[in-house]
Scaffold this motif. Structure first.
Motif, PDB file in Angstrom:
ATOM      1  N   LEU A 133      -9.426 -25.438  51.443  1.00 36.36           N
ATOM      2  CA  LEU A 133      -7.812 -25.975  51.741  1.00 36.36           C
ATOM      3  C   LEU A 133      -7.322 -26.488  50.565  1.00 36.36           C
ATOM      4  O   LEU A 133      -8.046 -26.987  49.520  1.00 36.36           O
ATOM      5  N   ILE A 134      -5.902 -25.984  50.600  1.00 38.41           N
ATOM      6  CA  ILE A 134      -5.512 -26.329  48.603  1.00 38.41           C
ATOM      7  C   ILE A 134      -4.280 -27.523  49.194  1.00 38.41           C
ATOM      8  O   ILE A 134      -3.593 -27.228  50.416  1.00 38.41           O
ATOM      9  N   VAL A 135      -4.093 -28.289  48.537  1.00 36.33           N
ATOM     10  CA  VAL A 135      -3.990 -29.841  48.799  1.00 36.33           C
ATOM     11  C   VAL A 135      -2.992 -29.818  47.764  1.00 36.33           C
ATOM     12  O   VAL A 135      -3.232 -29.943  46.132  1.00 36.33           O
ATOM     13  N   GLN A 136      -1.401 -29.992  47.889  1.00 37.97           N
ATOM     14  CA  GLN A 136      -0.828 -31.169  47.070  1.00 37.97           C
ATOM     15  C   GLN A 136      -0.553 -32.230  46.381  1.00 37.97           C
ATOM     16  O   GLN A 136      -1.684 -33.242  47.039  1.00 37.97           O
ATOM     17  N   LYS A 137      -0.959 -32.804  45.398  1.00 34.95           N
ATOM     18  CA  LYS A 137      -1.033 -33.785  44.714  1.00 34.95           C
ATOM     19  C   LYS A 137      -0.833 -34.942  45.154  1.00 34.95           C
ATOM     20  O   LYS A 137       0.452 -34.988  45.657  1.00 34.95           O
TER      21      LYS A 137
END
Length: 227
Positions: free
Chosen positions: A93-97
Motif C-alpha cells: 500500500l502507498i499512503v499519502q503523508k
C-alpha cells in the motif's frame, strides 16, 4: 487481536491486544490504554528515520506490547474517518503523508519515490508518500469521508491534489497539467491533477486538511500594514 472503530466523524481506533501482541504507531499517536501495555520508542535506523522526516512525519515510532490483555486507543487528529487496510506479500500500500495511523503485523515502511521528481514536486503527492509492504493491517486516518474504488487494469481516475489518501502499489501515479490558460487562471483547480491508473484499490478523502486550512485562512483576521 481485535479492533473496533467508533465515534462517527471524530473516530477512535480501539485495539484489544492479547498477551504478547503488539501494535506500532507514530510517536504521540496513542490516546489512552490499559495498564500492562508497555511502550518502546524506536527509530529503525537512520535511513528510515530520515525517510519519515522527509515525508513530514515523526522520525520515531512507538511500539506497544501487551504484557497482559488490554485495550489501546488512537483518536483521530482531524474530523474524518479511520480505515483498516489488509496488506500481504506482493500486495502493498502507498499512503499519502499524514494518513498513517498505526500498523499491526510484520510490516515494513519506506519512502515511496516516483520515477520523475517533478511528479511529486508539482502534483502534491507521489514524492512525499510512504510504501507499506509485508503482511498485516495498516490503519489510515482519512480527512473527511473516505471513498474507495477498485480500478480495473488501465482504468484511470483523475483526482484533485490532496484528495488521494492511499493506493495499492499495483497502481501507477502520474501528474496531468490542466489545459487552457483560462482554466488555469480562473478555474480554481490549480495547475495540476493527479492521475491514478489501475489495477488496484484507491482510497480518496473528501476534505484534505491542507485545503481546509487554506479555506479557514481566508476568514482569519490579518494585521493591517504598518501594525
Amino acid at each position: 487481536m481485535n479492533y473496533s472503530i467508533s465515534g462517527d466523524n471524530l473516530p477512535v481506533l480501539r485495539v484489544e491486544l492479547g498477551q504478547g501482541e503488539r501494535i506500532e504507531c507514530e510517536a504521540g499517536a496513542m490516546s489512552w490504554m490499559d495498564e500492562g501495555i508497555v511502550m518502546a520508542t524506536q527509530g529503525g535506523g537512520l535511513g528510515k528515520m530520515f525517510g519519515r522526516a522527509f515525508t513530514g512525519e515523526h522520525m520515531f515510532l512507538n511500539e506497544y506490547v501487551a504484557e497482559r490483555p488490554g485495550e489501546i486507543a488512537f483518536a483521530s487528529k482531524f474530523p474524518g474517518s479511520i480505515r483498516a487496510v489488509q496488506i500481504s506479500e506482493g500486495n502493498g500500500l502507498i499512503v499519502q503523508k499524514g494518513s498513517y495511523l498505526a500498523t499491526v503485523g510484520n510490516i515494513n515502511s519506506e519512502v515511496f519515490f516516483q520515477k520523475k521528481l517533478g511528479k511529486g514536486l508539482f502534483g502534491g503527492e507521489g514524492f512525499l508518500m510512504r510504501r507499506f509492504t509485508g503482511s498485516g493491517i495498516v490503519f489510515l486516518e482519512i480527512d473527511g469521508s473516505a471513498h474507495e474504488y477498485e480500478l480495473a487494469p488501465g482504468q484511470k481516475k483523475i483526482i484533485d491534489t490532496g484528495n488521494l489518501a492511499a493506493m495499492s502499489e499495483s497502481c501507477s501515479l502520474d501528474i496531468q497539467t490542466i489545459s487552457g490558460v483560462k482554466n488555469i487562471l480562473f478555474g480554481g483547480e490549480g495547475l495540476f491533477n493527479t492521475v491514478i491508473t489501475g489495477p488496484g484499490k484507491i482510497i480518496l478523502q473528501s476534505m484534505p486538511i491542507s485545503s481546509t486550512a487554506m479555506k479557514l485562512y481566508q476568514y482569519m483576521p490579518h494585521p493591517t500594514a504598518g501594525n
